[in-house]
Design a protein around this motif. Structure first.
Motif, PDB file in Angstrom:
ATOM      1  N   UNK A   1      43.750  19.879  32.315  1.00 33.72           N
ATOM      2  CA  UNK A   1      43.461  20.170  33.332  1.00 33.72           C
ATOM      3  C   UNK A   1      41.479  20.137  33.199  1.00 33.72           C
TER       4      UNK A   1
ATOM      5  N   UNK B   1      39.661  15.397  39.255  1.00 32.09           N
ATOM      6  CA  UNK B   1      41.317  15.662  40.389  1.00 32.09           C
ATOM      7  C   UNK B   1      42.484  14.636  39.910  1.00 32.09           C
ATOM      8  N   UNK B   2      42.350  13.356  38.833  1.00 34.27           N
ATOM      9  CA  UNK B   2      43.194  12.693  38.112  1.00 34.27           C
ATOM     10  C   UNK B   2      43.817  13.702  37.221  1.00 34.27           C
ATOM     11  N   UNK B   3      43.395  15.086  36.410  1.00 36.77           N
ATOM     12  CA  UNK B   3      43.834  15.745  35.534  1.00 36.77           C
ATOM     13  C   UNK B   3      44.683  16.799  36.000  1.00 36.77           C
ATOM     14  N   UNK B   4      44.539  16.901  37.450  1.00 41.32           N
ATOM     15  CA  UNK B   4      44.970  18.354  37.776  1.00 41.32           C
ATOM     16  C   UNK B   4      46.292  18.348  37.322  1.00 41.32           C
ATOM     17  N   UNK B   5      47.092  17.359  37.216  1.00 36.00           N
ATOM     18  CA  UNK B   5      48.257  17.619  36.993  1.00 36.00           C
ATOM     19  C   UNK B   5      48.971  17.084  35.922  1.00 36.00           C
ATOM     20  N   UNK B   6      47.690  16.822  34.404  1.00 35.00           N
ATOM     21  CA  UNK B   6      48.013  17.144  33.252  1.00 35.00           C
ATOM     22  C   UNK B   6      48.019  15.271  32.862  1.00 35.00           C
TER      23      UNK B   6
ATOM     24  N   UNK C   1      50.387  21.773  37.773  1.00 35.54           N
ATOM     25  CA  UNK C   1      49.616  22.134  38.665  1.00 35.54           C
ATOM     26  C   UNK C   1      49.000  20.723  40.219  1.00 35.54           C
TER      27      UNK C   1
ATOM     28  N   UNK D   1      48.979  11.768  41.229  1.00 29.44           N
ATOM     29  CA  UNK D   1      49.487  13.153  40.479  1.00 29.44           C
ATOM     30  C   UNK D   1      50.871  14.198  40.109  1.00 29.44           C
TER      31      UNK D   1
END
Lengths: 419, 419
Positions: free
Chosen positions: A214, A330-335, B176, B250
């Motif tokens: 993230x 936010x778009x990268x929070x999940x990896x 996450x 996500x």
């Protein structure tokens, strides 16, 4: 900061969208020649591909401009972006000793055809304007359920369709789709009767991010190469039938039109502004470390075939509840890995008043209150209407523009399966 | 049709997943060499890039195999696909006069590393299994609202994230995300506690379609190059909080794992089967002109770190309510252009019984009924669990396989923003 003067005289007018302060990135062709990268300056396009080929412009890791899209520059990162901007200012500034060498690479804007400025890797659309979300939520789910419980905590977004992104000027064919009105017993397949615009800004990702990692809001901001105007054409009748439970799909897949010019983040720096006050605090990883929105005046014009234009909406990008940097973080929070050329639509930008709404759905309140235009009324788009989005950041004696983001809606196919 | 015998003896065993009937397309590397295109045959990979380079394999418009992905072959169309298959059968069939020329291009499968077999242009995921939709709908919205009103009329789909598609064997880091349990006052940001699989098949688009031009179901079927196994990893706690109103975002963006081999449509022809009877008739443009599903037995294995595998689900691709051809046809109804390399996830493939459910969410009924595995129980995936999908179409004396579609889930980052 005031106007930066150029020896290209047309760039020095206060209302010129392409002063030396701007230097937006596009792709153009002249006659039957191949498309090449260019930068708008005054009433001209500067053939930067030619400048690079001629050795007047040298970029680290170059050549980066020998392809008809900006992705190679975008992926090269902020050092190259800054060096390119500095060199172009040096070449084009009033009194530049390079004028004689550069002038042959100017082409009149009026003579060129503009193409997609970059290859879109993936396209994500958000739903991050407070007034739009409330208006649409009220129409689709009633005022008590207008704003979903998550809305004030995360920028709601969904993946769109990159293959549908087209450049300004591309005609948009009214789509067919499956629809079912509440009073119909069964759905039918027909041309959309509620075809609409969505007035948005698009953020163009330059630097990629790593899978599994993230990024912060500040890092996200630094990944953004620039911004475009964006019209996310939407078939409201198809959307109403299909969107539960997994979101819009075919309703948004006909076309998304972007402006021909990417205005760089550097050009927009003087216009930074904060998002509106939070109604509830955001979790730390989504908080703004500084002003991440921009003060950009926006308007929508509608012109019927053979008629005159009516400006049907005026609003501002600063109306958004979430910035592109927050959306990207936010778009990268999940990896999720982000790539050079990813495009993030802001979500429809509506203001608080009726004349500042960014979609016809809102302007006509679902078709119940048609709006007046020169020579008629509109609930939704009619065949052969041309819709134009315009944007301007206005500084002291200068204007930063994006070029028109225009599309004419042509009639649906009579039979989509006739061969 | 029975087994097609090959001079590659290991390909002639009834349970070998890669007989001459199959010839699936992958990308492999040997040691530190660059990845190249290969076709699995028995216990070997045939270096088809080498065959083409050596003049033993010639394709119209070639070279098409001098890149480490199959997209150029996929975009070349059904004529080339058929010619490639015919030539490979000629080269590899028992008694082939070409054996001596071809044998040097065989590499033992056990010695190679397999890579992504194609570049994913865009990824769309569907929700087209009747049992899965009912199960999940019941958990998320109650049994009375389980199946949305549109579900029996269109294959519900949403755009996914192509950048998250990885090949079998890639480790998947627990994501996450923002979550909020019903009893929490405010959301929190934490590693997902309900990380899950989705057992799916993926259809790989070969031939593109034109913007503005819907395609029929028959045309869509002809555009499909082949199929892969697909695991759409899903964070259920993130999904529950984010998915209204615009769908999963996500929750599905951490990773989607595919099998290393694309099994071509030609190899699957003997296994065609019709979709189940319609509960309500489809509109004509979505009706099947012939059998468009395939009889492919599927299973999911779960292996804890250092433990033994338990097969936790057995089902069949024929359980789907909609075929990939129907999904692809629906995908183009709005005029959406489809491109070579587009990937369409079938949606989770659950059967009618508890042991045929394609996600842990369903198997453990939202975590309320943990399932038994060797040495323990599972509600959702635990750290260091390895999940494997397997698929087999079983003919008379032969088997068509896809290779394992495997991924190990590694622990979440301790602090995703530590730098």
């Amino acid at each position: 900061m005031g106007l930066m003067r150029s020896w290209v005289e047309s760039a020095n007018a206060a209302d010129c969208p392409f002063p030396l302060n701007n230097l937006p990135c596009g792709v153009f062709s002249l006659g039957a020649e191949e498309p090449v990268c260019g930068v708008a300056i005054g009433a001209h396009v500067l053939d930067v591909a030619g400048l690079e080929h001629g050795g007047i412009l040298a970029l680290d890791g170059g050549p980066l401009l020998d392809v008809p899209f900006w992705n190679e520059v975008m992926g090269a990162g902020p050092g190259v972006w800054a060096a390119l901007r500095a060199r172009l200012i040096e070449l084009l500034a009033e009194g530049s000793p390079h004028r004689a060498a550069v002038e042959p690479f100017l082409v009149p804007l009026a003579e060129v055809t503009l193409h997609m400025p970059f290859l879109v890797s993936e396209y994500t659309d958000f739903y991050a304007g407070r007034h739009h979300a409330f208006n649409v939520g009220t129409m689709f789910r009633g005022p008590e359920n207008a704003l979903p419980p998550n809305w004030l905590h995360i920028p709601i977004g969904y993946n769109g369709r990159a293959s549908s992104v087209v450049v300004s000027g591309t005609e948009v064919r009214r789509p067919w789709g499956q629809v079912k009105a509440p009073d119909q017993a069964a759905p039918s397949f027909q041309p959309s009767r509620r075809f609409d615009i969505e007035l948005e800004m698009g953020a163009v990702v330059g630097l990629p991010s790593e899978s599994g990692q993230p990024v912060t809001v500040a890092e996200a901001d630094a990944m953004i190469f620039g911004y475009v105007l964006l019209n996310d054409w939407s078939a409201r009748d198809i959307q109403a039938w299909e969107y539960q439970p997994l979101g819009p799909f075919q309703a948004k897949a006909t076309a998304t039109t972007i402006s021909p010019w990417i205005v760089t983040r550097a050009a927009l720096e003087p216009f930074r502004t904060s998002t509106p006050p939070r109604e509830v605090p955001l979790l730390p990883h989504l908080q703004e470390p500084g002003p991440m929105l921009y003060d950009i005046a926006l308007e929508v014009g509608l012109t019927p075939e053979g008629g005159t234009e009516t400006v049907i909406a005026r609003t501002n990008y600063a109306e958004m509840y979430y910035s592109a940097a927050q959306q990207l973080a936010h778009h990268t929070t999940s990896g999720c890995a982000m790539n050079t050329g990813d495009l993030l639509g802001s979500g429809t930008i509506s203001g608080p008043t009726k004349d500042s709404r960014g979609s016809l759905l809102e302007m006509s309140w679902g078709g119940k209150e048609p709006i007046a235009i020169a020579g008629g009324t509109r609930s939704f788009i009619e065949d052969n209407d041309t819709l134009v989005l315009r944007g301007a950041a206005r500084g002291d004696g200068f204007t930063i523009g994006f070029g028109d983001c225009a599309g004419k809606v042509i009639p649906a196919l009579a039979d989509p399966y006739a061969r």
